[in-house]
Structures are given as C-alpha cells and as structure tokens.
Design an enzyme around this catalytic site. Structure first.
Site, PDB file in Angstrom:
ATOM      1  N   ASP A  98      61.636  22.293  29.661  1.00 57.82           N
ATOM      2  CA  ASP A  98      60.830  22.520  31.418  1.00 57.82           C
ATOM      3  C   ASP A  98      59.905  23.547  31.499  1.00 57.82           C
ATOM      4  O   ASP A  98      60.147  24.757  30.897  1.00 57.82           O
ATOM      5  CB  ASP A  98      62.041  22.465  32.319  1.00 57.82           C
ATOM      6  CG  ASP A  98      61.706  21.540  33.626  1.00 57.82           C
ATOM      7  OD1 ASP A  98      60.699  21.504  33.981  1.00 57.82           O
ATOM      8  OD2 ASP A  98      62.626  20.730  34.140  1.00 57.82           O
ATOM      9  N   ASP A 200      56.726  20.832  35.454  1.00 55.86           N
ATOM     10  CA  ASP A 200      57.101  21.048  36.855  1.00 55.86           C
ATOM     11  C   ASP A 200      55.838  21.121  37.720  1.00 55.86           C
ATOM     12  O   ASP A 200      54.881  21.998  37.534  1.00 55.86           O
ATOM     13  CB  ASP A 200      58.150  22.247  37.110  1.00 55.86           C
ATOM     14  CG  ASP A 200      58.666  22.263  38.346  1.00 55.86           C
ATOM     15  OD1 ASP A 200      59.697  21.266  38.730  1.00 55.86           O
ATOM     16  OD2 ASP A 200      58.485  22.974  39.149  1.00 55.86           O
ATOM     17  N   GLU A 251      55.082  16.397  36.328  1.00 52.87           N
ATOM     18  CA  GLU A 251      55.723  15.912  37.626  1.00 52.87           C
ATOM     19  C   GLU A 251      54.282  15.640  38.568  1.00 52.87           C
ATOM     20  O   GLU A 251      53.522  16.905  38.495  1.00 52.87           O
ATOM     21  CB  GLU A 251      56.814  16.972  38.038  1.00 52.87           C
ATOM     22  CG  GLU A 251      57.297  16.352  39.332  1.00 52.87           C
ATOM     23  CD  GLU A 251      58.242  17.177  39.813  1.00 52.87           C
ATOM     24  OE1 GLU A 251      59.121  16.949  40.656  1.00 52.87           O
ATOM     25  OE2 GLU A 251      57.789  18.604  39.909  1.00 52.87           O
ATOM     26  N   HIS A 327      67.016  15.069  38.518  1.00 51.13           N
ATOM     27  CA  HIS A 327      68.002  16.078  39.219  1.00 51.13           C
ATOM     28  C   HIS A 327      67.533  16.321  40.759  1.00 51.13           C
ATOM     29  O   HIS A 327      68.041  17.066  41.439  1.00 51.13           O
ATOM     30  CB  HIS A 327      67.758  17.375  38.542  1.00 51.13           C
ATOM     31  CG  HIS A 327      66.468  17.963  38.417  1.00 51.13           C
ATOM     32  ND1 HIS A 327      65.154  17.451  37.645  1.00 51.13           N
ATOM     33  CD2 HIS A 327      65.878  19.211  39.127  1.00 51.13           C
ATOM     34  CE1 HIS A 327      64.176  18.191  38.106  1.00 51.13           C
ATOM     35  NE2 HIS A 327      64.485  18.981  38.767  1.00 51.13           N
ATOM     36  N   ASP A 328      66.464  15.650  40.820  1.00 54.82           N
ATOM     37  CA  ASP A 328      65.800  15.765  42.416  1.00 54.82           C
ATOM     38  C   ASP A 328      66.116  14.594  43.063  1.00 54.82           C
ATOM     39  O   ASP A 328      65.727  14.452  44.363  1.00 54.82           O
ATOM     40  CB  ASP A 328      64.445  15.998  42.466  1.00 54.82           C
ATOM     41  CG  ASP A 328      63.895  17.410  42.087  1.00 54.82           C
ATOM     42  OD1 ASP A 328      64.646  18.380  41.888  1.00 54.82           O
ATOM     43  OD2 ASP A 328      62.695  17.253  41.431  1.00 54.82           O
TER      44      ASP A 328
HETATM   45  O1  TEU Z   1      60.296  19.542  42.195  1.00 56.05           O
HETATM   46  C1  TEU Z   1      59.147  19.320  42.958  1.00 56.05           C
HETATM   47  C2  TEU Z   1      59.139  18.314  43.973  1.00 56.05           C
HETATM   48  O2  TEU Z   1      58.194  18.260  44.478  1.00 56.05           O
HETATM   49  C3  TEU Z   1      60.399  17.670  44.540  1.00 56.05           C
HETATM   50  O3  TEU Z   1      61.697  17.887  43.816  1.00 56.05           O
HETATM   51  C4  TEU Z   1      60.635  18.385  45.750  1.00 56.05           C
HETATM   52  O4  TEU Z   1      61.689  19.170  45.948  1.00 56.05           O
HETATM   53  C5  TEU Z   1      61.147  17.161  46.828  1.00 56.05           C
HETATM   54  O5  TEU Z   1      60.989  16.127  46.115  1.00 56.05           O
HETATM   55  C6  TEU Z   1      60.358  17.308  47.907  1.00 56.05           C
HETATM   56  O6  TEU Z   1      60.471  16.300  48.889  1.00 56.05           O
HETATM   57  C7  TEU Z   1      60.273  20.231  41.109  1.00 56.05           C
HETATM   58  C8  TEU Z   1      61.629  20.383  40.644  1.00 56.05           C
HETATM   59  O7  TEU Z   1      61.952  19.202  39.898  1.00 56.05           O
HETATM   60  C9  TEU Z   1      62.835  20.963  41.510  1.00 56.05           C
HETATM   61  O8  TEU Z   1      63.789  20.809  41.202  1.00 56.05           O
HETATM   62  C10 TEU Z   1      62.094  22.307  42.010  1.00 56.05           C
HETATM   63  O9  TEU Z   1      63.082  22.621  42.990  1.00 56.05           O
HETATM   64  C11 TEU Z   1      60.891  22.346  42.244  1.00 56.05           C
HETATM   65  O10 TEU Z   1      59.851  21.644  41.564  1.00 56.05           O
HETATM   66  C12 TEU Z   1      60.172  23.766  42.219  1.00 56.05           C
HETATM   67  O11 TEU Z   1      60.204  24.206  40.974  1.00 56.05           O
END
Ligand code: TEU
Ligand code: CA
Length: 554
Positions: A98, A200, A251, A327-328
C-alpha cells in the site's frame, strides 16, 4: 497468458491487523500472513495487496506513516517482511504494498522538521498557510474525518492542510524533493521484491493552489483531480513504475467511466487500474448533508448501469479493477444482499457477477467465506472516520439522530470489514488466543474458515472455482461485454462473447424466485454450466431461486 500478469490474476487484500495473530498479542501480524500462505495458495489467488504495515502511530490503522522504510513492530520487523515476500514468491504469489503518499503521519521526521520553521530543508514538504487576519483557517475546506482540513500549529505559527485526520498532514507534491523521496522509497521496496502498488487516494496529490472556498463549509468536494495530478502520476510512471515493471492500482474516489481512461489508458503512461467509488454509492442519497451516512434502498438498476458503463467505456482504453469489498467498505452480502436467509447463495451470486466481468477481481479477506457485518453497539466501534463523523453529524450538526446514525453504521461503516478474520469456531475465532484489538463478530461459531471448508455449500470452494476460471478461460480475459435486461430490478444478466465462444452470466439478486428470462429459455438444452450455485439447476427453464446464479456457455 498475457504480458501483463495482472490481467489473468485475482488479487486478495489483507488488512494485517485483522488477519492472523501469530504471537498472541491480539493484533494480526506478518508472521500470521506467512502462516496462512498455504490457505491463500489453496484459494488460488495470484497476489496479495497488504494494507499498510509501515511504522505508524496507528491513528488511522497505518494509513498514517512515520517511516516508509520500516515495518511497525506491532506487525514484525523488516526481516519478517522480506521473508514474507520471498515465501510468497516461492509459491507463486506476488506482493502489492500500500502506497500512502498523499499524506504522512504527523510523527514523520519530515513533518517534525517542517513545523520547526519556514526556512529549513523540510519547510515546504507540507502545505502551510498563514491564518486569515481574524486568525481563522485559510479557507473552509473540510476533512474526511470531520471538521476543518486545517490545523493551527503553534510552533510554526501557521495552518497546515490535512484531508484526513489532523495527524495525517498532506504532503506538498509541488516540491520536487518530496516527489523524489517518494520515488526513492518505491525503489527501496522494489529492491526487496515488491511487485506493485495500491495507491491510496492518489487522485488527491495535486492541490488547487488558489485555495478557493468550497460552496459548502467543511465540504470535501475539492479534493480530487487537482491541476497537476496527471503530470505527477505520469512522472512517477516514468521514474519508477515503467522501469521496474511495477503494477499500479490507484484509489480514485471521483472517477467516472468517462474520465477513467485519462488515468488508465496505457498510452498515457499513468496507472494500470483504478478503484472507482461510483458503484459504492448506489445505496446513498445524492447530495445529502449527511454524506455517506444518508442511506436509501440499494438500486440494482443503477448498480448494473454503473458497472456496465465501466465495462463498456474502458473497452480498448484501459483495464478495470473489480471489487465489492475492501477495508473501507461493508460486507457486500450485508449491505446489498441478504446475509441471513440466503448467505451462501447471496455471497456466491455477487461473486459470480463480479468475477464474470472483464478486469482484475479483488477479494477482501473474509469475503471468500461470506463474512458479514457485525451489529455492534456504538461504543464497540473504533474507526476514526466513524467517530469523527459521529461528532460532526450527530453531536454538532444534529442532522441525524443517534439511532439513525447507528443504523447507517450497521450498513456501511468501515469497521464492518475490520473485525478479525474468522478462522475457526474456537476462542476468538482462531484469530488469536487473547482478546483481539477489535471485537470478533459473534457469529464466528457458525461462519468461519473451518466450517466453510467442510460444508457442502462452501463459499470458499466457489471462489476457488471462479479463480480457476480466471486463470484458464480466454473468454474472461478478452470476451466483450453486453448488459441485458438493463431495467430488470431483480436480475443481473450479461453476455461475454468472443469469436470462439459465448457465456451468459446471470444472477437473481433478490429474495424472491424470478422467472427464467426468455432469452435464456431459448438457448439450446445442451448448453454447459460453467459454474452454478444451485446444485438442483439442470435446465434453462425453471424459475430462479432467490440469489441463484450461474454462468452458462452457449
Ligand atoms: O481512503 C480514502 C477514502 O476516500 C475513503 O476511505 C474515505 O474514508 C471514505 O470513503 C469517505 O467516505 C483511503 C484509505 O483506503 C482509508 O483507509 C484511509 O483512511 C484514507 O485513505 C486515508 O489514508
Ligand atoms: Ca501479533
């Protein structure tokens, strides 16, 4: 089969904290991943994307990095990581790390130095601005985790920018030194054998240097696709990705299928694939003040439209990254389907739809055994986004009641995917012998790897077959895609077709039986089932059971 290994590959995401705990401290670790390599090999995946394991205060579970070249002691040490890479390679599994380069931890040396003064080597590594004359923040930009995207720093006497937590200051990509340091870090890991990167929020790295206010205070709408984004990504491609043949999947929260080729068209030399968020918003009210917590019933017609647009619009112009979970995101069967009465059928039906498409499928740990969202009390959750948004939405704005918020949490919160992996029906689901860092889903006695593997309705076995198809079937690689029955609110049906062969991929994504579509009924009786989740399915006539799915070759 092709020159690009990831085009026939299935990639498995590991969230290390919740995968397997080898030293019994309640936190998953690298040795735990090594121990589970035979399991992953058995599943048949080609590569592992490992969420951040670098040195970090863990404010955002490792997405806040202090040192990109050091493994955090909670996960092991660098030697263990090198051993994991070597062991994975020895069984033919690649390693994707990552890459979190939009921001660092506020504990990173760069930030500690940067805040000291306006004239040192690291001063311009982050985005610093003076206060407005009344002392307030430079503009009204918001943080994803609630409140302002600016935090005042007493030492430097300026505000710094953070799109996420205040402990995650945004890097200044305008500074060529920052970019070179990042490329060096990538070379460092390449030298250790890493095969590629999941990037990310890569589409946030370029900022609008005019810093204009957003129409709405604390909105995050300004964060994507800044003016120099393509230039920076192209430079990174030239400097590291191309010379070392590293795979990249970025992403990309705001991409649509129309503008995606700007990032993934190979001729532009930017990224191999991107993760869109578009299809993740089909159960979200549009333009609602409560953002991701404003839910509506999942709209299957919309889901089909979005996924199909990505299939069609990227044809010949780029490669898709296919996913329902990470994971999100919540567990897909709990969010879009039925995780109680039809858990096996539902899990395999969504899998059939996703893995039948053109692109590279990503499986998130636990998806392959049909893990579900837990329904915890509010106080059980730990995610910084959930907590920050709770303060904002429930406490401060009062635009959602606590009950409404909790209901949304049960559906979509990031913590739904972060409960420890359920390996067995033993204590703590076999994840650890001690109390894990985050609560285990209480359904682990019923839903776990051991039970699934010995069941005659094994979700794991179904995934295993889908992965084998990905490896062996040319049609999955290059067959074109056509959506059928686009307005049908219950069925997802599409055709994959090449000069040599054609398949229908069909799923009933509803709780009720559905008539077999006429177009399928008309097919030859001797058509072959490529895969099916209903053992009683022997013809192309009988009605489809709830969440029944199959692929048939015609
Ligand atoms: O995530 C970015 C992101 O935009 C989403 O996870 C966001 O938190 C959510 O969808 C908003 O509605 C990445 C990573 O995957 C996440 O785990 C991190 O917290 C984030 O970046 C910051 O690094
Ligand atoms: Ca551990």
């Amino acid at each position: 089969m092709t020159e690009k290994w990831w085009k026939n590959a299935v990639i498995y995401q590991i969230y290390p904290k919740s995968f397997a705990d080898s030293n019994q401290d309640g936190i998953g670790d690298l040795e735990g991943i090594i121990e589970k390599l035979p399991y992953l090999k058995k599943l048949g995946v080609d590569a592992l994307w490992i969420s951040p394991v670098y040195l970090s205060p863990q404010v955002d579970n490792g997405y806040d990095i202090t040192d990109y070249r050091k493994i955090d002691p909670i996960f092991g040490d660098n030697e263990t990581m090198y051993r994991l890479i070597a062991k994975a390679h020895s069984v033919g599994i690649k390693i994707i790390m990552d890459f979190v380069a939009n921001h660092t931890s506020d504990q990173a040396l760069w930030f500690k130095e940067s805040r000291k003064s306006k004239e040192n080597f690291f001063s311009d590594f982050y985005i610093w601005k003076d206060a407005l004359p009344d002392g307030s923040a430079p503009n009204n930009w918001g943080s994803n985790f609630g409140g302002s995207a600016w935090t005042w720093d007493d030492m430097r006497q300026q505000y710094y920018l953070h799109y996420y937590a205040k402990e995650q200051p945004d890097l200044n990509w305008e500074n060529p030194r920052v970019r070179q340091y990042i490329y060096d870090m990538m070379r460092f890991w390449k030298a250790k054998g890493v095969d590629g990167w999941r990037m990310d929020v890569i589409t946030s790295i370029s900022k609008d240097l005019d810093f204009p206010n957003n129409p709405q205070s604390y909105s995050t709408s300004n964060q994507q696709n800044g003016p120099r984004m393509h230039e920076f990504i192209h430079e990174m491609h030239k400097e590291v990705l191309a010379p070392f043949g590293m795979m990249s999947v970025g992403e990309s929260p705001a991409s649509t299928s129309k503008d995606a080729p700007l990032l993934v068209d190979p001729q532009r030399e930017e990224l191999d694939m991107i993760f869109t968020f578009e299809h993740m918003h089909v159960d979200r009210k549009k333009n609602d003040i409560n953002g991701r917590w404003a839910l509506q019933k999942m709209d299957l017609v919309e889901l089909k439209r979005i996924l199909s647009n990505w299939q069609v619009d990227l044809e010949g112009k780029g490669w898709n990254a296919l996913y329902f979970e990470n994971h999100d995101r919540a567990r897909v069967i709990s969010r879009f389907g039925n995780d109680t009465n039809y858990r096996y059928s539902c899990a395999t039906a969504f899998a059939t739809i996703l893995h039948g498409m053109k692109g590279t499928p990503f499986i998130y740990q636990g998806e392959e055994i049909g893990m579900t969202n837990p329904k915890f009390e509010l106080s059980d959750y730990v995610d910084i986004e959930l907590k920050g948004n709770y303060e904002e939405v429930v406490k401060k704005n009062k635009t959602l009641s606590e009950e409404e918020f909790l209901k949304a949490v049960h559906k979509v919160s990031r913590d739904n995917a972060r409960t420890p992996m359920q390996w067995s029906s033993g204590p703590h689901a076999g994840f650890s012998t001690v109390k894990p860092w985050f609560k285990v889903n209480p359904n682990y006695k019923k839903i776990n790897v051991e039970t699934d593997l010995s069941s005659n309705q094994s979700i794991f076995n179904y995934y295993q077959k889908l992965i084998q198809l990905r490896h062996n079937e040319q049609l999955l690689l290059d067959g074109n895609y056509t959506l059928l029955l686009e307005k049908d609110p219950n069925l997802f049906l599409y055709k994959r077709e090449s000069q040599q062969s054609a398949w229908y991929v069909l799923a009933n994504l509803s709780d009720t039986p559905q008539e077999m579509p006429e177009i399928i009924q008309k097919e030859k009786a001797e058509s072959q089932f490529v895969i099916k989740n209903n053992p009683n399915r022997t013809n192309l006539k009988d009605a489809l059971a709830p969440y029944e799915a199959f692929i048939v070759s015609i």
